[in-house]
Design an enzyme around this catalytic site. Structure first.
Site, mmCIF file in Angstrom:
data_model
loop_
_atom_site.group_PDB
_atom_site.id
_atom_site.type_symbol
_atom_site.label_atom_id
_atom_site.label_comp_id
_atom_site.label_asym_id
_atom_site.label_seq_id
_atom_site.Cartn_x
_atom_site.Cartn_y
_atom_site.Cartn_z
ATOM 1 N N HIS A 87 6.724 -1.251 2.147
ATOM 2 C CA HIS A 87 7.107 -2.186 1.083
ATOM 3 C C HIS A 87 8.247 -1.589 0.268
ATOM 4 C CE1 HIS A 87 2.873 -3.993 1.552
ATOM 5 N NE2 HIS A 87 3.762 -4.789 2.131
ATOM 6 N N ARG A 103 9.757 -1.978 -2.683
ATOM 7 C CA ARG A 103 9.791 -1.596 -4.102
ATOM 8 C C ARG A 103 8.900 -0.404 -4.437
ATOM 9 N NH1 ARG A 103 6.807 -7.214 -5.915
ATOM 10 N NH2 ARG A 103 4.775 -6.810 -4.974
ATOM 11 N N GLU A 104 8.103 0.045 -3.484
ATOM 12 C CA GLU A 104 7.162 1.141 -3.744
ATOM 13 C C GLU A 104 7.865 2.480 -3.537
ATOM 14 O OE1 GLU A 104 3.982 -0.021 -1.071
ATOM 15 O OE2 GLU A 104 3.724 -1.932 -2.100
ATOM 16 N N ASN A 139 3.451 -5.494 6.312
ATOM 17 C CA ASN A 139 2.032 -5.149 6.353
ATOM 18 C C ASN A 139 1.128 -6.374 6.560
ATOM 19 O OD1 ASN A 139 0.414 -2.855 6.469
ATOM 20 N ND2 ASN A 139 -0.338 -3.126 4.359
ATOM 21 N N ARG A 140 1.709 -7.472 6.993
ATOM 22 C CA ARG A 140 0.953 -8.645 7.457
ATOM 23 C C ARG A 140 1.423 -9.039 8.856
ATOM 24 N NH1 ARG A 140 -0.645 -7.130 3.444
ATOM 25 N NH2 ARG A 140 -1.404 -8.182 1.570
ATOM 26 N N TYR A 152 -8.479 -6.260 -1.380
ATOM 27 C CA TYR A 152 -8.601 -7.683 -1.028
ATOM 28 C C TYR A 152 -8.439 -7.833 0.479
ATOM 29 C CZ TYR A 152 -3.632 -6.821 -2.209
ATOM 30 O OH TYR A 152 -2.387 -6.275 -2.346
ATOM 31 N N GLU A 164 -2.862 4.233 -1.657
ATOM 32 C CA GLU A 164 -2.071 3.631 -2.735
ATOM 33 C C GLU A 164 -1.905 4.724 -3.781
ATOM 34 O OE1 GLU A 164 -0.877 0.506 -2.990
ATOM 35 O OE2 GLU A 164 -2.040 -0.661 -1.526
HETATM 36 N N1 ARG Z 1 -1.407 -3.353 -1.131
HETATM 37 C C1 ARG Z 1 -1.139 -3.337 0.284
HETATM 38 C C2 ARG Z 1 -0.776 -4.710 0.780
HETATM 39 O O1 ARG Z 1 -0.924 -5.697 0.088
HETATM 40 C C3 ARG Z 1 -2.279 -2.796 1.067
HETATM 41 C C4 ARG Z 1 -3.535 -3.589 0.977
HETATM 42 C C5 ARG Z 1 -4.553 -3.101 1.923
HETATM 43 N N2 ARG Z 1 -4.217 -3.618 3.208
HETATM 44 C C6 ARG Z 1 -4.178 -2.876 4.260
HETATM 45 N N3 ARG Z 1 -3.874 -3.400 5.406
HETATM 46 N N4 ARG Z 1 -4.457 -1.644 4.161
HETATM 47 O O2 ARG Z 1 -0.298 -4.799 1.884
HETATM 48 ZN ZN ZN Z 2 2.507 -1.725 -0.305
#
Ligand code: ARG
Ligand code: ZN
Length: 423
Positions: free
Chosen positions: A183, A185-186, A258-259, A363, A385
């Site tokens: 991502h 901005r991180e 990450n989706r 989530y 995180e």
């Molecule tokens: N904050 C991140 C996101 O929204 C990670 C959330 C956890 N998801 C994962 N696949 N580990 O993508």
């Molecule tokens: Zn992230």
């Protein structure tokens, strides 16, 4: 003379007015406490209908009846947004006033300032700087570092992986994979990858843990998985999350990498609308960045025993599944590993990290790299995180880089050493 005095008083009065809450001339980040479903609806609407950027949670659909929402609001919308909040009895605090100044602090090049004592690793770096650093690091440590090109981004920037190896040659070496900067901005995430590489090279044969890690495992480090997005946060929009791929059906840009992995892809917790922050893309691995990582891991799946993806913010040590509420077969084992790591962080740095299975701790988020890696057979798979919990969020000041990185390093070492014993 008198006129001048009156003028000065008026000017000061005007300045005072400007810094008072609702007439601030600065962009702000608000923390909004949602306590009912109705309020959740209101905040979801505000975040999608006004020019704002949701910092936490990552998407409006994750806002529930008991969510602390962090919302970036540009100065020109502050009045409207805070009025709406008041009307609906939503309490809020200003987390950050003057984000412009924080952004300036993060991009300032202190290397030219002789009074600055901050090292290279205690600053944030532009993409060009990082490419230069990758090259230089490999040149200076030819015995321990190899650079591998695993693919290129949508805008054709190279995706370089650093392969770190101890000097002890062993056949059939196991490996660790670490990616940073999925991502854009991180920023603390790429900073961690640089920090980790530097630490490994400096402390190999000095620190027992890192020596043991590098003697038993090769470590693959991808410092910036989303270079197009990262570049964009430096030049155009500091709040950008996704990559920069264009879509056929829409004018909106970017897919959430990450989706985009093939783990319950496109189900609840992801979006099929290109304008959303959690847009999952056209199909699994539709994005060249995700495909490159997936291809590399597929071809190294027998040696890679530990997968780690670095994000921010929130201070959490997570493991699969993210894409479902099911427990993975080795749930208890993974839970113990993150619990142990979190305990060490608490002991050494007096800081609290949440830990647990992702879907339950944060989530539902399908299509994540960690779940995909797990299903590929890498059964020690984690997402960290990093700091903080929202005080600065994505705009973590450079002075806090070292603490954030040392905490993550401690957790990584703790988990890796246990995995070495287990595999
Ligand atoms: N904050 C991140 C996101 O929204 C990670 C959330 C956890 N998801 C994962 N696949 N580990 O993508
Ligand atoms: Zn992230």
């Amino acid at each position: 003379m008198k006129a001048l005095l009156i003028w000065a008083v008026l000017l000061n009065f005007y300045k005072l007015l400007q810094t008072s809450d609702c007439t601030s001339t600065h962009d702000q980040v608000l923390s909004i406490q949602v306590t009912t479903h109705q309020q959740a609806d209101i905040v979801r609407n505000i975040s999608s209908q006004y020019e704002t950027v949701l910092w936490s949670p990552a998407s409006p659909e994750y806002i529930g009846a008991h969510t602390e929402v962090h919302l970036f609001v540009p100065a020109n919308n502050l009045g409207t947004v805070t009025d709406l909040l008041q009307t609906h009895h939503l309490t809020h605090q200003v987390l950050l006033d003057n984000t412009e100044e924080l952004i300036e602090m993060q991009t300032r090049n202190e290397s030219s300032d002789p009074r600055s004592s901050a090292s290279y690793y205690e600053r944030y770096h532009s993409l060009e700087d990082i490419y230069y650093w990758i090259n230089k690091t490999a040149q200076e440590h030819p015995d321990m570092v190899k650079v591998i090109l695993i693919g290129s981004s949508y805008e054709k920037r190279p995706l370089y992986v650093l392969k770190l190896s101890g000097r002890q040659e062993r056949a059939e070496k196991r490996a660790i994979w670490i990616d940073c900067g999925i991502h854009a901005r991180e920023w603390i995430s790429p900073a961690f990858c640089l920090w980790f590489v530097q630490y490994s090279l400096n402390f190999y044969n000095l620190n027992n843990d890192i020596t043991e890690m590098l003697n038993s495992m090769d470590i693959y480090v991808l410092p910036v998985m989303n270079p197009d997005g990262y570049k964009y946060t430096w030049t155009t929009n500091r709040m950008w999350r996704k990559n920069r791929s264009l879509s056929k059906e829409s004018n909106c840009v970017g897919t959430d990498l990450n989706r985009n992995f093939d783990a319950n892809w496109g189900t609840k917790g992801a979006s099929n609308r290109p304008c959303d922050e959690i847009y999952c893309g056209q199909f699994p691995e539709s994005e060249p960045e995700a495909e490159a990582v997936a291809n590399f891991l597929r071809s190294h799946k027998d040696s890679v025993k530990l997968y780690l993806s670095i994000h921010s913010y929130g201070q959490m040590l997570l493991f699969p599944y993210s894409c479902s509420n099911e427990e993975v077969p080795n749930h208890a084992e993974l839970f113990e590993l993150v619990q142990d790591a979190a305990m060490k962080i608490r002991r050494y740095y007096r800081n609290n990290y949440k830990y647990g299975a992702s879907a339950k701790t944060i989530y539902l988020a399908p299509g994540g790299s960690d779940d995909w890696a797990y299903n590929l057979g890498i059964h020690y798979s984690f997402t960290f995180e990093l700091e903080d919990r929202g005080r600065y969020g994505f705009l973590l000041p450079p002075s806090l880089i070292s603490k954030a990185c040392n905490e993550a390093l401690l957790a990584l070492k703790s988990i890796a050493l246990r995995v070495i014993q287990k595999t």
